[in-house]
Write an enzyme that holds these catalytic residues in place. Structure first.
Site, PDB file in Angstrom:
ATOM      1  CB  SER A  26      -1.197  -0.065   1.072  1.00  0.00           C
ATOM      2  OG  SER A  26      -2.315  -0.858   0.822  1.00  0.00           O
ATOM      3  CB  THR A  71      -4.224  -4.431   6.575  1.00  0.00           C
ATOM      4  OG1 THR A  71      -4.427  -5.453   6.182  1.00  0.00           O
ATOM      5  CG2 THR A  71      -3.275  -4.105   7.659  1.00  0.00           C
ATOM      6  CE  LYS A  75      -9.276  -6.025   5.730  1.00  0.00           C
ATOM      7  NZ  LYS A  75      -8.946  -6.279   3.989  1.00  0.00           N
ATOM      8  CG  ASP A 111     -11.283  -4.876   1.250  1.00  0.00           C
ATOM      9  OD1 ASP A 111     -10.248  -4.792   0.818  1.00  0.00           O
ATOM     10  OD2 ASP A 111     -10.800  -5.421   2.706  1.00  0.00           O
ATOM     11  N   GLY A 138     -15.132 -16.500   3.703  1.00  0.00           N
ATOM     12  CA  GLY A 138     -14.499 -15.393   5.141  1.00  0.00           C
ATOM     13  C   GLY A 138     -13.948 -13.882   4.783  1.00  0.00           C
ATOM     14  CB  THR A 162     -16.941 -23.202   8.273  1.00  0.00           C
ATOM     15  OG1 THR A 162     -15.515 -24.688   8.491  1.00  0.00           O
ATOM     16  CG2 THR A 162     -17.486 -23.735   9.969  1.00  0.00           C
ATOM     17  NE  ARG A 165     -15.151 -17.864   9.057  1.00  0.00           N
ATOM     18  CZ  ARG A 165     -14.312 -17.667   8.565  1.00  0.00           C
ATOM     19  NH1 ARG A 165     -13.375 -18.412   8.166  1.00  0.00           N
ATOM     20  NH2 ARG A 165     -13.952 -16.689   8.735  1.00  0.00           N
ATOM     21  CE1 TYR A 235      -1.512  -9.932  -4.714  1.00  0.00           C
ATOM     22  CE2 TYR A 235      -3.646  -9.746  -4.154  1.00  0.00           C
ATOM     23  CZ  TYR A 235      -2.094  -9.741  -3.769  1.00  0.00           C
ATOM     24  OH  TYR A 235      -1.506  -9.482  -2.627  1.00  0.00           O
ATOM     25  N   GLY A 256      -7.534 -11.100  -8.857  1.00  0.00           N
ATOM     26  CA  GLY A 256      -7.386 -10.075  -7.536  1.00  0.00           C
ATOM     27  C   GLY A 256      -6.457  -9.551  -7.688  1.00  0.00           C
TER      28      GLY A 256
HETATM   29  P1  NAP Z   1     -10.260 -15.252   5.736  1.00  0.00           P
HETATM   30  O1  NAP Z   1     -10.790 -15.184   5.960  1.00  0.00           O
HETATM   31  O2  NAP Z   1      -9.064 -15.803   6.798  1.00  0.00           O
HETATM   32  O3  NAP Z   1     -10.848 -16.218   4.791  1.00  0.00           O
HETATM   33  C1  NAP Z   1     -10.316 -17.543   4.366  1.00  0.00           C
HETATM   34  C2  NAP Z   1     -11.821 -18.547   3.108  1.00  0.00           C
HETATM   35  O4  NAP Z   1     -11.258 -20.049   2.803  1.00  0.00           O
HETATM   36  C3  NAP Z   1     -12.258 -19.486   4.019  1.00  0.00           C
HETATM   37  O5  NAP Z   1     -13.777 -19.201   3.990  1.00  0.00           O
HETATM   38  C4  NAP Z   1     -11.801 -20.733   4.823  1.00  0.00           C
HETATM   39  O6  NAP Z   1     -13.152 -21.878   4.983  1.00  0.00           O
HETATM   40  C5  NAP Z   1     -11.745 -20.609   2.960  1.00  0.00           C
HETATM   41  N1  NAP Z   1     -10.357 -21.964   3.454  1.00  0.00           N
HETATM   42  C6  NAP Z   1      -9.340 -21.716   3.703  1.00  0.00           C
HETATM   43  N2  NAP Z   1      -8.700 -22.773   3.432  1.00  0.00           N
HETATM   44  C7  NAP Z   1      -9.668 -23.853   3.218  1.00  0.00           C
HETATM   45  C8  NAP Z   1      -9.541 -24.833   2.624  1.00  0.00           C
HETATM   46  N3  NAP Z   1      -8.173 -25.866   2.643  1.00  0.00           N
HETATM   47  N4  NAP Z   1     -10.247 -25.787   2.042  1.00  0.00           N
HETATM   48  C9  NAP Z   1     -11.700 -25.148   1.852  1.00  0.00           C
HETATM   49  N5  NAP Z   1     -11.792 -23.849   2.696  1.00  0.00           N
HETATM   50  C10 NAP Z   1     -10.446 -23.465   3.026  1.00  0.00           C
HETATM   51  O7  NAP Z   1      -9.688 -14.613   4.923  1.00  0.00           O
HETATM   52  P2  NAP Z   1      -9.515 -13.872   3.734  1.00  0.00           P
HETATM   53  O8  NAP Z   1      -8.926 -12.151   4.013  1.00  0.00           O
HETATM   54  O9  NAP Z   1     -11.066 -14.085   3.210  1.00  0.00           O
HETATM   55  O10 NAP Z   1      -8.841 -14.300   2.274  1.00  0.00           O
HETATM   56  C11 NAP Z   1      -9.348 -14.768   1.071  1.00  0.00           C
HETATM   57  C12 NAP Z   1      -8.202 -14.871   0.215  1.00  0.00           C
HETATM   58  O11 NAP Z   1      -8.747 -13.791  -0.122  1.00  0.00           O
HETATM   59  C13 NAP Z   1      -7.028 -14.812   0.167  1.00  0.00           C
HETATM   60  O12 NAP Z   1      -6.332 -15.373  -0.716  1.00  0.00           O
HETATM   61  C14 NAP Z   1      -6.681 -13.350   0.065  1.00  0.00           C
HETATM   62  O13 NAP Z   1      -5.529 -13.088  -0.354  1.00  0.00           O
HETATM   63  C15 NAP Z   1      -7.541 -12.958  -1.237  1.00  0.00           C
HETATM   64  N6  NAP Z   1      -7.830 -11.251  -0.641  1.00  0.00           N
HETATM   65  C16 NAP Z   1      -7.656 -10.174  -2.198  1.00  0.00           C
HETATM   66  C17 NAP Z   1      -8.009  -8.918  -1.824  1.00  0.00           C
HETATM   67  C18 NAP Z   1      -7.778  -8.605  -3.148  1.00  0.00           C
HETATM   68  O14 NAP Z   1      -7.680  -7.223  -3.104  1.00  0.00           O
HETATM   69  N7  NAP Z   1      -7.366  -9.456  -4.701  1.00  0.00           N
HETATM   70  C19 NAP Z   1      -8.246  -8.950  -0.630  1.00  0.00           C
HETATM   71  C20 NAP Z   1      -8.574  -9.939   0.041  1.00  0.00           C
HETATM   72  C21 NAP Z   1      -7.933 -11.346   0.636  1.00  0.00           C
HETATM   73  P3  NAP Z   1     -13.760 -21.877   6.419  1.00  0.00           P
HETATM   74  O15 NAP Z   1     -14.850 -20.588   6.262  1.00  0.00           O
HETATM   75  O16 NAP Z   1     -13.948 -23.692   6.451  1.00  0.00           O
HETATM   76  O17 NAP Z   1     -12.758 -21.973   7.291  1.00  0.00           O
END
Ligand code: NAP
Length: 298
Positions: A26, A71, A75, A111, A138, A162, A165, A235, A256
């Site tokens: 950032s 961040t 948040k 976001d 998530g 899960t 959620r 990404y 992304g």
């Molecule tokens: P988060 O809150 O930790 O959520 C992760 C999600 O992935 C949860 O639903 C989790 O399921 C699921 N998950 C994780 N490991 C898994 C597995 N082995 N099998 C099945 N499901 C699994 O993370 P987040 O903040 O939402 O971020 C998620 C992704 O988006 C990351 O890769 C992050 O880098 C990306 N992201 C990108 C941007 C962008 O600007 N491009 C912005 C934000 C996030 P459970 O609920 O079952 O644990």
């Protein structure tokens, strides 16, 4: 030697609070925008411990910063320390951008806006009347699913490992936006039918992210339908295995990267009221992509 003139008594400050913040891109995004626009603004990140969050937020207000990003992991926690929060951010349950106007702190979530701007720009597709499945439940999934529902999707399935959620996000959408959301499993025949029947597929599960580039968020055997529009919040790498297979199956794909860029651009526009020119946005996209690619090959 020359005296460094980057910061003076007139320089306005934008900040970032979070923990960890060592790998954030950032400051580079925002400081580049300020230099390019010739604005006397500097963006500085601060690593803040949880027990200091209230003091940090009040400190930024007392110091008169024009705004700050929030961040992981603050948040949601930051919301109680703000004066006002936008409707989207309240439904998403997270604030990533705060504007300080005359000593009052206003919270936003860019976001969701970043996802929407990037998706619309890169696909030319609208969500109105569409069948959509969101993989994951998530923070990113909640922001994206709420935005998709607000933009008028006909149906938003939330598929997550899960179930609770996913149900929580579906309930928030159904209670506050429109009765369009439904939780579903990530496996089995009912999921396969939902996956095949969706016009837009949005992945937020971090499977396939560098260095685990051979992983996929869903069983590879399910396959895609030609014509589907497939977004992956990941990404790095720019084309995950999920996106690669989707593209080979005749789908339109988006990574992304644009979401990351536009959440920053939207935040900058909120803080300064200045619209970022498209040409600058495109140049930033290229610079950021090459930086991420350099880091992932180290
Ligand atoms: P988060 O809150 O930790 O959520 C992760 C999600 O992935 C949860 O639903 C989790 O399921 C699921 N998950 C994780 N490991 C898994 C597995 N082995 N099998 C099945 N499901 C699994 O993370 P987040 O903040 O939402 O971020 C998620 C992704 O988006 C990351 O890769 C992050 O880098 C990306 N992201 C990108 C941007 C962008 O600007 N491009 C912005 C934000 C996030 P459970 O609920 O079952 O644990």
């Amino acid at each position: 030697m020359e005296l460094d003139g980057h910061i003076s008594g007139k320089t306005q400050i934008i900040s970032l609070i979070g923990n960890p913040i060592e790998h954030t891109i950032s400051p580079q995004i925002h400081n580049t925008i300020s230099r390019q626009l010739g604005l006397d603004l500097t963006y500085i990140p601060f690593k803040v411990e949880k027990h200091n969050l209230y003091d940090a937020v009040n400190g930024l207000k007392a110091l008169g910063v024009i705004g700050f990003n929030v961040t992981i992991p603050y948040k949601s926690d930051v919301i109680e320390f703000l004066d006002e929060v936008s409707k989207d951010a309240l439904l998403i349950g997270a604030v990533n951008t705060v504007k300080n106007t005359d000593g009052k702190l206003y919270g936003h979530n860019t976001d969701a806006e970043g996802f929407y701007r990037s998706f619309r720009e890169e696909t030319g597709t609208s969500f109105k009347g569409k069948l959509v499945v969101v993989l994951g439940a998530g923070g990113a999934a909640r922001a994206i699913a709420v935005k998709i529902a607000m933009e008028g999707a006909a149906k938003v399935y939330i598929a997550n490992r899960t179930a609770e959620r996913a149900k929580n996000i579906a309930d928030i959408i159904n209670r506050n936006i429109s009765d369009t959301a439904e939780q579903c499993e990530l496996i089995g025949n009912p999921f396969r039918d939902i996956f095949h029947g969706s016009e837009i597929i949005v992945n937020t599960i971090p499977l396939g992210m560098y260095p685990d580039v051979d992983c996929m968020p869903v069983d590879e055997a399910i396959g895609f339908m030609p014509g589907q529009v497939v977004f992956d919040a990941v990404y790095n790498p720019p084309k995950t295995k999920f996106l690669r297979i989707a593209e080979q199956s005749g789908c339109k794909i988006v990574n992304g990267f644009g979401m990351l860029l536009y959440q920053g651009i939207s935040a900058y526009e909120i803080w300064t009221g200045v619209k970022i020119p498209d040409k600058l946005a495109a140049e930033l996209y290229t610079l950021m992509q090459s930086k991420v690619l350099r880091n992932s090959t180290k």
